[in-house]
Write a protein that holds these residues in place. Structure first.
Motif, short mmCIF file in Angstrom:
data_model
loop_
_atom_site.label_atom_id
_atom_site.label_comp_id
_atom_site.label_asym_id
_atom_site.label_seq_id
_atom_site.Cartn_x
_atom_site.Cartn_y
_atom_site.Cartn_z
N LYS A 102 0.85 -1.19 0.00
CA LYS A 102 0.00 0.00 0.00
C LYS A 102 0.88 1.24 0.00
O LYS A 102 1.86 1.32 0.75
CB LYS A 102 -0.93 0.03 1.21
CG LYS A 102 -1.86 1.25 1.24
CD LYS A 102 -2.67 1.33 2.52
CE LYS A 102 -3.82 0.35 2.51
NZ LYS A 102 -4.76 0.60 3.66
N ALA A 116 -1.52 5.98 -9.58
CA ALA A 116 -2.51 4.99 -9.14
C ALA A 116 -2.70 3.89 -10.18
O ALA A 116 -2.90 2.72 -9.84
CB ALA A 116 -3.84 5.68 -8.86
N ARG A 146 -2.15 0.00 -9.39
CA ARG A 146 -3.24 -0.96 -9.57
C ARG A 146 -2.78 -2.15 -10.39
O ARG A 146 -3.08 -3.31 -10.08
CB ARG A 146 -4.42 -0.27 -10.24
CG ARG A 146 -5.69 -1.12 -10.32
CD ARG A 146 -6.80 -0.39 -11.06
NE ARG A 146 -6.99 0.97 -10.55
CZ ARG A 146 -6.73 2.07 -11.23
NH1 ARG A 146 -6.25 1.98 -12.47
NH2 ARG A 146 -6.93 3.25 -10.71
N ALA A 155 -2.24 -1.41 -3.27
CA ALA A 155 -3.35 -0.56 -2.86
C ALA A 155 -2.89 0.89 -2.76
O ALA A 155 -1.72 1.16 -2.47
CB ALA A 155 -3.90 -1.02 -1.51
N THR A 156 -3.81 1.84 -2.99
CA THR A 156 -3.45 3.25 -3.02
C THR A 156 -4.34 4.08 -2.11
O THR A 156 -5.53 3.78 -1.94
CB THR A 156 -3.54 3.82 -4.44
OG1 THR A 156 -4.83 3.53 -4.98
CG2 THR A 156 -2.47 3.23 -5.32
N CYS A 175 -8.27 5.99 -6.55
CA CYS A 175 -7.56 5.28 -5.48
C CYS A 175 -8.52 4.43 -4.65
O CYS A 175 -9.74 4.60 -4.69
CB CYS A 175 -6.83 6.29 -4.59
SG CYS A 175 -5.45 7.11 -5.42
N ASP A 176 -7.95 3.54 -3.88
CA ASP A 176 -8.75 2.60 -3.08
C ASP A 176 -9.36 3.25 -1.86
O ASP A 176 -10.43 2.85 -1.40
CB ASP A 176 -7.88 1.41 -2.67
CG ASP A 176 -7.34 0.65 -3.87
OD1 ASP A 176 -8.16 0.09 -4.61
OD2 ASP A 176 -6.12 0.63 -4.07
N GLU A 177 -8.68 4.22 -1.29
CA GLU A 177 -9.22 4.96 -0.16
C GLU A 177 -8.66 6.38 -0.20
O GLU A 177 -7.73 6.66 -0.96
CB GLU A 177 -8.91 4.27 1.17
CG GLU A 177 -7.44 3.96 1.40
CD GLU A 177 -7.23 3.10 2.65
OE1 GLU A 177 -7.61 3.56 3.75
OE2 GLU A 177 -6.68 1.99 2.52
N SER A 178 -9.23 7.25 0.62
CA SER A 178 -8.80 8.64 0.56
C SER A 178 -8.87 9.29 1.93
O SER A 178 -9.62 8.86 2.80
CB SER A 178 -9.66 9.43 -0.44
OG SER A 178 -11.03 9.36 -0.07
N THR A 225 -3.49 5.03 7.65
CA THR A 225 -4.05 4.09 6.67
C THR A 225 -3.18 2.85 6.45
O THR A 225 -3.54 1.98 5.67
CB THR A 225 -4.28 4.79 5.32
OG1 THR A 225 -3.03 5.37 4.87
CG2 THR A 225 -5.33 5.88 5.44
#
Length: 671
Positions: free
Chosen positions: A4, A18, A22, A27-28, A45-48, A73
């Motif tokens: 990540k 990203a 991917r 994971a980003t 992205c996967d989360e922010s 994170t």
């Protein structure tokens, strides 16, 4: 390899990083400001994690918030992209102190190259050729002016901690030195927090050639050939290409080896770019090293078939370079054009607004080649915005990077011309038309390149506006008629658009406004709603309207078939005919009755910004063109000048005040 990473950036570079992550199964985590809550890079992205308000200094430049987001994170590393904190040695060190990997060079390398003066001293020791100039620490105005006089004019003032064209001024005469130095220092302190400058001889007709270098933590360093970035405005790149036209194998090797020597001199690790200024005779001099991934890295990827972001991730995770120097090859030619929200005809003034339409040529995004392909796709687009997104005043106004590939330079130029012609952007001003003229001009087409190309060919690149042709006016008329037919109420006999009249035929006059004035079209209805007689410029034409969808029009004009895509924007009409964009207005005279505003005496802000200097006093008498005040907007300074001879009756703002777009800055009475 990491599992990540956090991407400490926004826009197209965040999307670009990203995409590679991917593909590698990494994971980003995105970070965003208030202005970017719905931005494309957040969705990519996967989360922010939210950072703070829109201004960069309260969000994307807050190192502590970014590091906290990475730790919260579970990210193992931070990719800084370019700009913002990418060349901040303190941030790189803070990442290391927090147990995070900074996906870039060590802090010591960033610090060594962060000061242009210190970097040039290092390069001198490494036997890398330097431009004549003063690169020392003394900053007194009189001393710097004496050094400039000694070097000989023209000279170039450059912010020591600068980059990206910020804090640079060309000085032609000794008497202009102090004003230029003050402006340079203001921009430098605003952009980099450091107002130190260096003075160099300004070379006439130089080329800007940069070498992509890559080093790992195992002592290996290679160069991935060169990019020619000579075509610039305001010292910022407009077009980039690889390889550089006219580059001999011997000169390529010499520049590549000099770049590797520069990287080794500072213990470099990761992706970096060594920039050189080159004379037309082939001699070259070190300018600076950018200790990050460059905006124009895609052209290098296109000619090498390599993913430079993947290399960054592998090197940062401790792997050796994937290839050795002798394994690297050049395939074909690539060109990148930066699509900006700006108005070239108004000094490249940045534009803000919503992208109500954004369409382009069929393209891949961030990909180098289709699976199993032996060469890159002909067109690649790296974009950080989508149709419906807004270009705000807080960040760089780039819309996208358009990158094309061809088997040779001529093929790449043809692909670029075709791709630019297919771009459709509505909602704000862009540089697309300017780019079309630029690549079609003889200088660029024949690779007669230097950093003054745009100014040298100003007459052809900024032609006077011309009236639309009869074909364009006929298409515009048809678009209006088509819209009226589509919107008519079939149940209301008084709302029919066929033009039927008892014992006569409807005649109508349209007055289209455009950049060069007005054009009149007289319409004589035939009565069936599908065919008309048009009077344009004293000539009669027969127009027939064919079936079309809601955003295109197809007609026959005197037996010839014409078609265009159509976009309405209030009273504005935009036509895209596959070659260029035509913008016209068809104002409703009733809607504007009584609302004309006298503009005499008003000098307004062209966009949101900050007042950084007042150059005249209240009551001052000035001549036409006299600089009155300086605004800073979108990281650039904009000088507001007197439109005519007259008197400054009132100054409405003070230095440091923020102003909104359209705000009246001062009261001016023409003589």
């Amino acid at each position: 390899m990491f599992t990540k990473i956090l991407i400490a950036n926004r826009g197209e570079i965040a999307c670009r990083v990203a995409a590679t992550a991917r593909r590698l199964g990494i994971a980003t985590v995105a970070v965003y400001s208030d202005a970017d809550a719905q931005a494309k890079h957040v969705a990519a992205c996967d989360e922010s994690v939210h950072l703070g308000p829109a201004p960069a200094k309260e969000s994307y430049l807050c190192a502590d918030k970014i590091i906290a987001a990475a730790l919260a994170t579970g990210a193992q590393a931070i990719h800084p992209g370019y700009g913002f904190l990418s060349e901040n040695a303190g941030f790189a060190q803070a990442c290391a102190d927090a147990g995070l990997v900074f996906i870039g060079p060590p802090a010591s390398a960033i610090e060594a190259m962060g000061s242009k003066s210190a970097a040039k001293a290092l390069m001198e020791k490494a036997a890398v050729p330097l431009v004549p100039g003063y690169h020392g620490q003394r900053q007194e105005s009189d001393f710097l002016r004496t050094e400039a006089d000694r070097i000989g004019y023209p000279v170039l003032l450059k912010a020591s901690a600068g980059g990206g064209g910020k804090g640079m001024r060309v000085v032609e005469r000794s008497e202009d030195f102090e004003v230029a130095l003050a402006s340079c220092k203001r921009e430098a302190i605003s952009s980099f927090g450091d107002d130190r400058v260096l003075v160099e001889k300004y070379l006439t007709r130089p080329r800007h050639i940069e070498i992509q270098v890559f080093a790992d933590g195992h002592g290996h360093c290679v160069y991935l050939f060169e990019r020619d970035c000579s075509v610039q405005r305001r010292h910022q790149k407009v077009l980039e290409e690889a390889p550089a036209p006219g580059m001999s194998c011997g000169r390529r090797a010499a520049m590549g080896e000099a770049a590797v020597a520069a990287a080794r001199a500072v213990g470099y690790v990761g992706a970096g770019t060594v920039e050189f200024i080159a004379n037309q005779d082939g001699t070259f001099y070190f300018m600076e090293m950018n200790t990050r991934l460059q905006v124009e890295h895609p052209v290098t990827e296109m000619i090498t078939g390599l993913d430079l972001v993947e290399w960054q991730l592998r090197v940062a995770s401790g792997e050796p370079l994937p290839l050795k120097q002798e394994q690297l090859r050049i395939q074909g030619h690539a060109i990148e054009a930066r699509i900006y929200a700006e108005n070239p005809e108004k000094g490249f003034l940045p534009a803000i607004g919503t992208l109500t339409r954004m369409r382009s040529a069929p393209a891949v995004e961030f990909a180098l080649a289709a699976p199993g392909a032996t060469q890159p796709a002909a067109v690649r687009i790296d974009a950080g915005v989508r149709e419906g997104d807004a270009i705000s005043p807080f960040y760089d106004p780039m819309i996208a990077k358009l990158i094309v590939w061809g088997a040779d330079r001529d093929a790449a130029l043809r692909n670029m011309a075709r791709a630019l012609a297919q771009y459709q952007v509505v909602g704000l001003a862009t540089n697309i038309g300017f780019l079309q003229r630029l690549i079609a001009g003889q200088a660029f087409a024949t690779a007669d390149l230097d950093t003054g190309l745009i100014e040298r060919h100003r007459d052809t690149l900024f032609p006077a506006p011309v009236a639309p042709t009869a074909d364009t006016l006929a298409l515009a008329t048809a678009a209006l008629l088509q819209r009226e037919q589509r919107n008519q109420d079939s149940r209301d006999p008084w709302a029919q658009t066929s033009g039927w009249r008892l014992n006569t035929r409807l005649q109508r006059c349209l007055n289209f406004e455009h950049d060069s004035g007005n054009s009149e079209v007289r319409i004589d209805y035939a009565g069936d709603g599908r065919q008309w007689q048009l009077q344009i410029g004293g000539n009669t034409h027969t127009l027939a309207l064919h079936a079309a969808n809601t955003d295109s029009v197809r007609i026959s004009l005197d037996g010839r078939t014409l078609q265009a895509d159509v976009a309405w924007e209030g009273e504005g009409l935009h036509l895209f005919d596959g070659r260029s964009q035509h913008s016209l207005r068809l104002p409703d005279p009733m809607a504007h009755a009584g609302h004309a505003e006298a503009e005499g005496g008003r000098l307004t802000a062209p966009m949101p910004g900050k007042i950084v200097a007042l150059l005249v006093d209240q009551g001052a008498s000035v001549t036409q063109g006299t600089p009155l005040l300086i605004m800073e907007a979108m990281k650039m300074e904009h000088t507001i000048a007197a439109p005519s001879a007259g008197t400054v009756e009132a100054l409405r703002y003070a230095v440091g005040d923020q102003v909104a777009e359209g705000a009246q800055l001062l009261d001016f009475k023409a003589a």
